[in-house]
Structures are given as structure tokens and as C-alpha cells.
Write a protein that holds these residues in place. Structure first.
Motif, PDB file in Angstrom:
ATOM      1  N   ILE A  71      -6.354  -1.824  32.868  1.00 30.69           N
ATOM      2  CA  ILE A  71      -7.672  -1.198  32.987  1.00 30.69           C
ATOM      3  C   ILE A  71      -8.326  -1.573  34.303  1.00 30.69           C
ATOM      4  N   VAL A  72      -8.245  -2.850  34.680  1.00 34.18           N
ATOM      5  CA  VAL A  72      -8.865  -3.302  35.933  1.00 34.18           C
ATOM      6  C   VAL A  72      -8.216  -2.608  37.132  1.00 34.18           C
ATOM      7  N   VAL A  73      -6.880  -2.606  37.156  1.00 29.76           N
ATOM      8  CA  VAL A  73      -6.167  -1.960  38.260  1.00 29.76           C
ATOM      9  C   VAL A  73      -6.438  -0.462  38.264  1.00 29.76           C
ATOM     10  N   GLY A  74      -6.438   0.160  37.077  1.00 28.71           N
ATOM     11  CA  GLY A  74      -6.674   1.593  36.997  1.00 28.71           C
ATOM     12  C   GLY A  74      -8.066   1.992  37.447  1.00 28.71           C
ATOM     13  N   ILE A  75      -9.079   1.202  37.078  1.00 33.25           N
ATOM     14  CA  ILE A  75     -10.446   1.519  37.499  1.00 33.25           C
ATOM     15  C   ILE A  75     -10.581   1.401  39.011  1.00 33.25           C
ATOM     16  N   ALA A  76     -10.047   0.315  39.582  1.00 31.70           N
ATOM     17  CA  ALA A  76     -10.133   0.138  41.033  1.00 31.70           C
ATOM     18  C   ALA A  76      -9.427   1.274  41.773  1.00 31.70           C
ATOM     19  N   ALA A  77      -8.238   1.657  41.302  1.00 35.08           N
ATOM     20  CA  ALA A  77      -7.498   2.723  41.963  1.00 35.08           C
ATOM     21  C   ALA A  77      -8.179   4.075  41.778  1.00 35.08           C
ATOM     22  N   SER A  78      -8.699   4.343  40.578  1.00 31.49           N
ATOM     23  CA  SER A  78      -9.343   5.630  40.310  1.00 31.49           C
ATOM     24  C   SER A  78     -10.625   5.794  41.111  1.00 31.49           C
ATOM     25  N   VAL A  79     -11.439   4.741  41.165  1.00 30.12           N
ATOM     26  CA  VAL A  79     -12.685   4.819  41.943  1.00 30.12           C
ATOM     27  C   VAL A  79     -12.371   5.078  43.413  1.00 30.12           C
ATOM     28  N   SER A  80     -11.377   4.369  43.951  1.00 25.62           N
ATOM     29  CA  SER A  80     -11.006   4.563  45.350  1.00 25.62           C
ATOM     30  C   SER A  80     -10.522   5.993  45.594  1.00 25.62           C
ATOM     31  N   SER A  81      -9.714   6.517  44.678  1.00 23.82           N
ATOM     32  CA  SER A  81      -9.190   7.869  44.843  1.00 23.82           C
ATOM     33  C   SER A  81     -10.294   8.914  44.762  1.00 23.82           C
ATOM     34  N   VAL A  82     -11.236   8.737  43.828  1.00 26.80           N
ATOM     35  CA  VAL A  82     -12.320   9.707  43.678  1.00 26.80           C
ATOM     36  C   VAL A  82     -13.256   9.662  44.882  1.00 26.80           C
ATOM     37  N   VAL A  83     -13.509   8.468  45.422  1.00 31.33           N
ATOM     38  CA  VAL A  83     -14.344   8.361  46.627  1.00 31.33           C
ATOM     39  C   VAL A  83     -13.698   9.105  47.794  1.00 31.33           C
ATOM     40  N   ILE A  84     -12.377   8.956  47.943  1.00 34.42           N
ATOM     41  CA  ILE A  84     -11.665   9.693  48.995  1.00 34.42           C
ATOM     42  C   ILE A  84     -11.785  11.196  48.768  1.00 34.42           C
ATOM     43  N   ALA A  85     -11.610  11.636  47.521  1.00 33.45           N
ATOM     44  CA  ALA A  85     -11.699  13.063  47.213  1.00 33.45           C
ATOM     45  C   ALA A  85     -13.099  13.604  47.480  1.00 33.45           C
ATOM     46  N   MET A  86     -14.127  12.843  47.092  1.00 29.01           N
ATOM     47  CA  MET A  86     -15.503  13.278  47.329  1.00 29.01           C
ATOM     48  C   MET A  86     -15.784  13.379  48.823  1.00 29.01           C
ATOM     49  N   THR A  87     -15.385  12.377  49.571  1.00 29.36           N
ATOM     50  CA  THR A  87     -15.651  12.357  51.012  1.00 29.36           C
ATOM     51  C   THR A  87     -14.963  13.507  51.727  1.00 29.36           C
ATOM     52  N   LEU A  88     -13.673  13.699  51.454  1.00 28.48           N
ATOM     53  CA  LEU A  88     -12.931  14.756  52.129  1.00 28.48           C
ATOM     54  C   LEU A  88     -13.353  16.150  51.650  1.00 28.48           C
ATOM     55  N   GLY A  89     -13.679  16.277  50.367  1.00 28.64           N
ATOM     56  CA  GLY A  89     -14.141  17.568  49.868  1.00 28.64           C
ATOM     57  C   GLY A  89     -15.456  17.984  50.488  1.00 28.64           C
ATOM     58  N   LEU A  90     -16.400  17.049  50.583  1.00 30.13           N
ATOM     59  CA  LEU A  90     -17.679  17.342  51.233  1.00 30.13           C
ATOM     60  C   LEU A  90     -17.494  17.633  52.723  1.00 30.13           C
ATOM     61  N   ALA A  91     -16.640  16.842  53.372  1.00 33.49           N
ATOM     62  CA  ALA A  91     -16.412  17.052  54.802  1.00 33.49           C
ATOM     63  C   ALA A  91     -15.781  18.411  55.068  1.00 33.49           C
TER      64      ALA A  91
END
Length: 271
Positions: A71-91
């Protein structure tokens, strides 16, 4: 119960079960995963519901601690992936055609290669471990969500209040953070919960083949990998219970994400 009430009930049950797993894994002491050779290879019983392994370690405790680590590893990886997706999608949707083409090229590049292959390569280059898995999952699971966010922002940027802000001289960054970002925050939460099951399964798969978490950690992938050597001797519980718990946890997160998506969808939230 209507569909909205059933959805809320499913969300509550899934969240409660996952919270119970995480709290149980944190609160359980390490004495039961210590070596007790006199209890080794014990079948499931009232004292050890998941049995014990070849070193006498309680498999229920190891499974709960392994799920907590996942759960800890999955949350850290998922948050990082979603932040990348949000940033690139907005850009891609707000920073002009050149940025849109670059982001589109990166998206096609990562989608053209299977996630697991890219994840193995990234984890191998970074030396494995939690850092390699988190970075690998973050860099391989953003493209699909990024496309969804880009499409939604492309529609929002033609709204009247966005056009008024543009005519008033507001910068693209100001418009993206003040007008567009609040509208895609629900996508952030739903995307996080939908990416999380994939992150857990890929973490277990990479650890299973020996390129993920350390063998000294009670990870589910480590437990399943070690149990393969003992299945032929009849110690079925070493793989059955950890694998079943992993499947149930992934299914719970998948149910949680799907039901939150239904609530966020205006077409189905009032059914």
C-alpha cells in the motif's frame, strides 16, 4: 437502495477493509515474524490461521505487513504518476501546439511499449528496491490519464470565463492553475485509485522476479517467490493466502475507484 446509496456503501466497505489491513500491518509486532524453528511448516490452525513457513514465521503477520508495504509503495507510485499526468495534460492543452506535439509524442512512445517491460528496464537501471519501483511505475502509468485530462481541459479552455480571463491579459499559467486545475481535481482522485491496483500488481510482479523490493522485506512478491520452492511439498498455504489477500486488496481498490468515478460522472451520479 438506489444506485447512489449502493455506490456509497461499496465505497465505505472497501475503504474500511483497506484501512483495517493497513492498521493491522502497522500495529502487529515483529515477534510473530521472528524465527521459531519448532513451529516451522505448520498447517493453518486457530493459532496460526495462515499457517507458518519453513522458518516458523506466522504467515498472517507476514501477509498483513506485506500488504501494508505494498500500500505504501503503491500510494507513492500512484501519486507520482498522477502528478505527472496532470502536469503534462494541462501543459499539452494550454501551452501551445509545440508542447502539445511533444507531450503527444511522449504519450505514444510510452504506450507503444508494454508497461511491465518498461518497468523492468527502469527498475534494473535504478538498481531495484522501492525507489526503482516507484519511479518505474510513475514513469509508465501516466499516459492514459494524461490523454483524458488533456481532452477535458481542451473543452474547458473554450468556456466563457476562461476567454474573459485571456482577454484581460491573464497568463496561461494563471488560467491553468486558477480556472482549469480545480475542474480536473476529481480526475486526480479517481485516477489515483484506478492506477493504484496496477501499481500494486506490478510491484508484486517485479519483486517476484527478483528485481523489486529486497528479499529481507515482508513484501507479497517476496513471499510468493519464496513459496514456489515449497509448493511441491504440499505447503499450499504459503502461496494461497498471500495471493488471495493481494487479489482481494486489488479488487477492493478497483471497486473503490470505479464507484468514485460513477459519483464524479454527472450522467450516473444521480441514478
Amino acid at each position: 437502495m438506489n444506485r447512489r446509496q449502493r455506490t456509497l456503501l461499496f465505497i465505505f466497505l472497501a475503504a474500511a477493509g483497506l484501512l483495517a489491513v493497513a492498521v493491522g500491518g502497522i500495529l502487529l509486532g515483529s515477534d510473530k515474524i521472528a524465527t521459531h524453528l519448532e513451529l516451522r511448516n505448520s498447517a493453518p490452525s486457530w493459532e496460526h490461521p495462515f499457517g507458518t513457513d519453513w522458518l516458523g514465521r506466522d504467515m498472517l503477520t507476514r501477509t498483513l505487513k506485506g500488504l501494508t508495504l505494498s500500500i505504501v509503495v503503491g500510494i507513492a507510485a500512484s501519486v507520482s504518476s498522477v502528478v505527472i499526468a496532470m502536469t503534462l495534460g494541462l501543459a499539452a492543452a494550454t501551452m501551445g501546439k509545440a508542447v502539445d506535439r511533444i507531450v503527444g509524442w511522449l504519450t505514444d512512445l510510452f504506450l507503444s511499449v508494454p508497461h511491465l517491460v518498461t518497468l523492468i528496464l527502469i527498475s534494473f537501471v535504478l538498481g531495484g528496491g522501492a525507489k526503482g519501483i516507484i519511479i518505474g511505475i510513475a514513469l509508465t502509468h501516466w499516459p492514459s490519464l494524461s490523454r483524458i485530462i488533456r481532452a477535458e481541459v481542451m473543452q474547458l479552455r473554450n468556456a466563457e470565463y476562461v476567454q474573459i480571463s485571456r482577454h484581460m491579459g491573464r497568463s496561461r499559467w494563471w488560467i491553468a492553475t486558477r480556472h482549469l486545475l480545480p475542474h480536473v481535481l476529481p480526475q486526480f482522485a479517481v485516477g489515483l485509485l484506478l492506477i493504484f491496483p496496477h501499481a500494486i500488481l506490478h510491484e508484486a510482479a517485479i519483486t517476484f522476479v527478483g528485481m523489486g523490493l529486497s528479499p529481507h522485506q515482508p513484501a507479497i512478491g517476496v513471499i510468493l517467490s519464496e513459496s514456489m520452492r515449497y509448493l511441491s511439498t504440499g505447503m499450499w498455504w504459503l502461496a494461497f493466502f498471500p495471493g488471495l489477500c493481494l487479489l482481494l486488496m486489488v479488487r477492493a481498490f478497483d471497486t473503490l475507484g470505479e464507484n468514485l468515478r460513477r459519483l464524479a460522472d454527472p450522467h450516473s451520479s444521480h441514478e
